[in-house]
Design a protein around this motif. Structure first.
Motif, PDB file in Angstrom:
ATOM      1  N   THR A  49     -60.328 -11.368  49.702  1.00 43.35           N
ATOM      2  CA  THR A  49     -59.064 -11.648  49.010  1.00 43.35           C
ATOM      3  C   THR A  49     -58.646 -10.496  48.102  1.00 43.35           C
ATOM      4  OG1 THR A  49     -60.220 -12.754  47.200  1.00 43.35           O
ATOM      5  CG2 THR A  49     -59.489 -14.132  49.022  1.00 43.35           C
ATOM      6  N   HIS A  50     -57.342 -10.372  47.895  1.00 42.07           N
ATOM      7  CA  HIS A  50     -56.775  -9.433  46.929  1.00 42.07           C
ATOM      8  C   HIS A  50     -56.645 -10.141  45.572  1.00 42.07           C
ATOM      9  CE1 HIS A  50     -55.218  -6.459  49.974  1.00 42.07           C
ATOM     10  NE2 HIS A  50     -55.321  -7.528  50.744  1.00 42.07           N
ATOM     11  N   ARG A  51     -56.726  -9.377  44.496  1.00 45.53           N
ATOM     12  CA  ARG A  51     -56.428  -9.921  43.174  1.00 45.53           C
ATOM     13  C   ARG A  51     -55.453  -8.975  42.478  1.00 45.53           C
ATOM     14  NH1 ARG A  51     -58.006  -9.880  37.581  1.00 45.53           N
ATOM     15  NH2 ARG A  51     -58.148 -11.981  36.713  1.00 45.53           N
ATOM     16  N   TYR A  52     -54.407  -9.555  41.883  1.00 46.42           N
ATOM     17  CA  TYR A  52     -53.421  -8.787  41.129  1.00 46.42           C
ATOM     18  C   TYR A  52     -53.424  -9.285  39.689  1.00 46.42           C
ATOM     19  CZ  TYR A  52     -51.644  -7.351  45.698  1.00 46.42           C
ATOM     20  OH  TYR A  52     -51.538  -6.835  46.964  1.00 46.42           O
ATOM     21  N   SER A  53     -53.267  -8.364  38.756  1.00 43.98           N
ATOM     22  CA  SER A  53     -53.249  -8.713  37.338  1.00 43.98           C
ATOM     23  C   SER A  53     -52.320  -7.732  36.628  1.00 43.98           C
ATOM     24  CB  SER A  53     -54.672  -8.607  36.781  1.00 43.98           C
ATOM     25  OG  SER A  53     -54.694  -8.802  35.394  1.00 43.98           O
ATOM     26  N   ILE A  54     -51.587  -8.198  35.602  1.00 42.67           N
ATOM     27  CA  ILE A  54     -50.624  -7.310  34.931  1.00 42.67           C
ATOM     28  C   ILE A  54     -50.753  -7.455  33.404  1.00 42.67           C
ATOM     29  CG2 ILE A  54     -48.238  -6.523  34.818  1.00 42.67           C
ATOM     30  CD1 ILE A  54     -47.694  -7.928  37.450  1.00 42.67           C
ATOM     31  N   PRO A  55     -51.629  -6.655  32.778  1.00 47.82           N
ATOM     32  CA  PRO A  55     -51.713  -6.649  31.317  1.00 47.82           C
ATOM     33  C   PRO A  55     -50.690  -5.713  30.687  1.00 47.82           C
ATOM     34  CG  PRO A  55     -53.454  -5.286  32.233  1.00 47.82           C
ATOM     35  CD  PRO A  55     -52.701  -5.863  33.405  1.00 47.82           C
ATOM     36  N   PHE A  56     -50.271  -6.062  29.474  1.00 46.23           N
ATOM     37  CA  PHE A  56     -49.413  -5.201  28.659  1.00 46.23           C
ATOM     38  C   PHE A  56     -50.225  -4.795  27.433  1.00 46.23           C
ATOM     39  CE2 PHE A  56     -46.353  -4.655  25.128  1.00 46.23           C
ATOM     40  CZ  PHE A  56     -45.537  -3.661  25.674  1.00 46.23           C
ATOM     41  N   PHE A  57     -50.518  -3.512  27.309  1.00 48.14           N
ATOM     42  CA  PHE A  57     -51.315  -3.003  26.202  1.00 48.14           C
ATOM     43  C   PHE A  57     -50.365  -2.525  25.105  1.00 48.14           C
ATOM     44  CE2 PHE A  57     -53.905  -2.063  30.055  1.00 48.14           C
ATOM     45  CZ  PHE A  57     -54.959  -2.935  29.792  1.00 48.14           C
ATOM     46  N   LEU A  58     -50.282  -3.292  24.022  1.00 45.99           N
ATOM     47  CA  LEU A  58     -49.361  -2.954  22.948  1.00 45.99           C
ATOM     48  C   LEU A  58     -50.024  -1.927  22.022  1.00 45.99           C
ATOM     49  CD1 LEU A  58     -46.968  -5.328  21.086  1.00 45.99           C
ATOM     50  CD2 LEU A  58     -48.065  -3.422  19.918  1.00 45.99           C
ATOM     51  N   HIS A  59     -49.533  -0.687  22.114  1.00 48.00           N
ATOM     52  CA  HIS A  59     -50.009   0.423  21.286  1.00 48.00           C
ATOM     53  C   HIS A  59     -48.977   0.713  20.202  1.00 48.00           C
ATOM     54  CE1 HIS A  59     -53.467   2.236  23.525  1.00 48.00           C
ATOM     55  NE2 HIS A  59     -52.948   1.532  24.507  1.00 48.00           N
ATOM     56  N   PRO A  60     -49.425   1.171  19.052  1.00 44.63           N
ATOM     57  CA  PRO A  60     -48.466   1.632  18.045  1.00 44.63           C
ATOM     58  C   PRO A  60     -48.035   3.070  18.319  1.00 44.63           C
ATOM     59  CG  PRO A  60     -50.688   1.875  17.206  1.00 44.63           C
ATOM     60  CD  PRO A  60     -50.806   1.249  18.587  1.00 44.63           C
ATOM     61  N   ARG A  61     -47.126   3.560  17.513  1.00 42.85           N
ATOM     62  CA  ARG A  61     -46.825   4.991  17.506  1.00 42.85           C
ATOM     63  C   ARG A  61     -48.119   5.750  17.166  1.00 42.85           C
ATOM     64  NH1 ARG A  61     -40.999   5.927  15.330  1.00 42.85           N
ATOM     65  NH2 ARG A  61     -39.982   3.941  15.730  1.00 42.85           N
ATOM     66  N   SER A  62     -48.250   6.935  17.711  1.00 40.52           N
ATOM     67  CA  SER A  62     -49.504   7.683  17.560  1.00 40.52           C
ATOM     68  C   SER A  62     -49.794   8.106  16.127  1.00 40.52           C
ATOM     69  CB  SER A  62     -49.496   8.913  18.471  1.00 40.52           C
ATOM     70  OG  SER A  62     -49.487   8.520  19.820  1.00 40.52           O
ATOM     71  N   ASP A  63     -48.757   8.193  15.262  1.00 41.04           N
ATOM     72  CA  ASP A  63     -48.996   8.619  13.885  1.00 41.04           C
ATOM     73  C   ASP A  63     -49.350   7.457  12.959  1.00 41.04           C
ATOM     74  OD1 ASP A  63     -46.357   7.782  14.331  1.00 41.04           O
ATOM     75  OD2 ASP A  63     -45.553   8.940  12.653  1.00 41.04           O
TER      76      ASP A  63
END
Length: 316
Positions: free
Chosen positions: A263-277
């Motif tokens: 079987t195939h598995r699909y997953s879609i996370p959203f990684f919330l990063h801040p501004r780099s500074d």
């Protein structure tokens, strides 16, 4: 059965102070104890989620040479396609059994960033792929900012403390494809045990089970949410910033039983990063005699670079 606490964003958004406080207390307690919640009444509609999964499946079904034409190793995998087995968990040498895509921030004209983000890679073969991905990106970013507002209040900060840093931040939407397993994996799993790098991660329902979280006693639990819920967890940046008050829980994606290897598995996370500074220095509100400062001062950009080296996406 649901193994992680469920919270309702409608409580936080309501005009009722008691409901708002209930949400703040519930999500704060969950993130101090296990680091994961299931969130209902978020901003990502069922229709948009379904449309995104359709586009993602179409992309990963493209020929390998077509997908590889969208690989951008010079960007450390931060945009476009990352081919099978390239990424590994921190401390592991075996590559994870996955391939993935990265959509990144498209900042507003008034963002006043101190950095320049790479442009998103456009898939010519799929005219709706990029537009659908970025529409979902915006809805998940909006949801995440409200979660961070609740956490700011829980910590004792101003409600909008995270708004500037998370808006136009260096966030990533990552559609992942775990292909069928064709031979006995040598110590490799679909995603090795790890903590996320970022502030928080928002995960829409995967196409198949497999996500597990590790309790404080070391036991692994299946992370199960209802179909209309997002699974949202604390990342290492937020754990560091709160001096371990909020927990970045180790989690993994295990291989399916042998009868489901095809079987195939699909997953879609959203990684919330801040501004780099953004400074990730331990907050004064989270340091006292019983909780001395645990981490050296560092910016989000410096921390991200360290971790991308550790997981094999960029060289030192």
């Amino acid at each position: 059965m649901q193994n992680i606490p469920s919270v309702d964003l409608a409580d936080f958004l309501s005009e009722d102070p008691k409901k708002k406080k209930k949400f703040i207390d519930e999500i704060g307690k969950a993130y101090e104890e296990i680091g994961f919640v299931a969130l209902k009444n978020h901003f990502l509609s069922d229709d948009l989620e379904e449309k995104l999964y359709t586009e993602v499946e179409k992309f990963f079904q493209l020929p390998v040479e077509t997908k590889k034409s969208y690989e951008r190793p010079e960007l450390g995998g931060q945009r476009g396609y990352v081919s099978f087995g390239k990424e590994h968990a921190k401390g592991k040498k075996e590559g994870d059994l996955k391939e993935f895509w990265h959509f990144g921030q498209e900042p507003s004209n008034d963002a006043e960033l101190t950095e320049t983000y790479p442009e998103n890679v456009v898939v010519k073969e799929l005219p709706d792929f990029n537009e659908t991905g970025m529409e979902a990106y915006r809805m998940l970013e909006k949801t995440g900012i409200y979660v961070l507002r609740a956490l700011a209040l829980h910590i004792g900060l101003q409600e909008n403390y995270f708004d500037h840093w998370a808006s136009n931040g260096n966030s990533i939407l990552r559609p992942i494809h775990y292909p069928p397993i064709t031979s006995e994996p040598e110590n490799a799993v679909r995603a090795g045990a790890h903590g996320d790098i970022n502030l928080i991660t928002l995960l829409m329902g995967a196409s198949a089970p497999g996500l597990q979280v590790q309790r404080r006693d070391g036991q692994w639990l299946d992370a199960i949410a209802q179909k209309d819920e997002l699974v949202i967890n604390v990342g290492d940046m937020l754990q560091r910033h709160t001096n371990n008050k909020l927990r970045s829980t180790i989690h993994r994606v295990v291989n399916p039983p042998r009868e489901l290897w095809h079987t195939h598995r699909y997953s879609i996370p959203f990684f919330l990063h801040p501004r780099s500074d953004m400074k990730l220095d331990c907050l004064d509100e989270c340091v006292d005699d019983n909780h001395p400062k645990e981490y050296e001062d560092i910016t989000a950009g410096e921390f991200l670079h360290q971790r991308l080296v550790e997981i094999g996406l960029i060289k030192k």
